[in-house]
Design an enzyme around this catalytic site. Sequence first.
Site, PDB file in Angstrom:
ATOM      1  N   CYS A 169      33.766 -46.478 -22.812  1.00 14.75           N
ATOM      2  CA  CYS A 169      33.443 -45.079 -22.493  1.00 14.75           C
ATOM      3  C   CYS A 169      34.202 -44.534 -21.271  1.00 14.75           C
ATOM      4  CB  CYS A 169      31.940 -44.854 -22.384  1.00 14.75           C
ATOM      5  SG  CYS A 169      31.204 -45.541 -20.923  1.00 14.75           S
ATOM      6  N   ASP A 193      30.084 -47.124 -26.071  1.00 13.80           N
ATOM      7  CA  ASP A 193      30.432 -48.534 -26.193  1.00 13.80           C
ATOM      8  C   ASP A 193      31.119 -48.914 -24.875  1.00 13.80           C
ATOM      9  OD1 ASP A 193      32.890 -47.350 -26.327  1.00 13.80           O
ATOM     10  OD2 ASP A 193      33.261 -47.831 -28.432  1.00 13.80           O
ATOM     11  N   HIS A 216      27.915 -45.812 -17.819  1.00 13.10           N
ATOM     12  CA  HIS A 216      28.248 -44.902 -18.917  1.00 13.10           C
ATOM     13  C   HIS A 216      28.733 -43.567 -18.350  1.00 13.10           C
ATOM     14  CE1 HIS A 216      28.323 -43.155 -22.848  1.00 13.10           C
ATOM     15  NE2 HIS A 216      27.754 -42.096 -22.330  1.00 13.10           N
TER      16      HIS A 216
END
Length: 275
Positions: free
Chosen positions: A52, A49, A262
Amino acid sequence: YKLSVSPEVDIMEYCRKEWRGNTPVAKTMRKGYEAVAQKFASIRRIRGDNYCAFRATLFQALSQATQLPSWLQSEDFTMLPENLLNKYDWIKQWQLKQKPGNKMGEISDEIKEYLILLRKKWKNISEIKDPFEKQEACDKLFKNEEEEYSLYEALKFLMLNTAIELYNDDKNGKRVPVFSWLLFARDTSSNPCQLMHNHLNHIGHSGGLEQVEMFLLAYALQYSIQVYRLYKYNTDEFITLYPNDPEEDWPVVTLITEDDRHYNIPVRMCQETML
């Protein structure tokens, strides 16, 4: 139910599953993972999400914590929200998690609770001597959604506090790190109030951390964040340090990213690396 930090898997096994093709990107990623595998044996996936970067950094910091950082020990640490709200009225518009429109008193009390929780968890985990027990305690903490998100709120507030300090230092003619100029050179964050409205309030909701904010996180925690940026393999930016000129006594945590959006974490340093 989503795991925040998945169990570890072999790095090269993970890479082979994720990057099968023969495109230039897949080849670059495989080379990047091979380089990481020289130092680390396994990888743990971080839930994707918009938190991270926080999740990966905090998990790594707690996993290797052996003591409470000095800034967490200071007397006035938990007075931070109250002190800042007294000085800066605009902090009333701080966006609390899933609770928009809180009153000033509530904001101050709630953030204070998050800061107390951060100190308590850090202290408890850093006191665990046995590495397996320490890992178990971290895993357990990152399965408790309520606590986990409260810790991220604490981190966001610490970033705001650090930004205010840097901004004021610069205005008063003190030396500040280069990233601080970049942070406040953006049209959307020319001062701490704008930074809060346009960036910090959105982290976790509609966006993650931008690169310049990774520097701010590192300064707030007084940790060096070392990131393997796999898509930059074979360039000077393959291993990036936030900040690039850290204080000598700052501990280092290591993350992996394929795209600067990410983050996952490498675990289990290879034996020869440790020697």
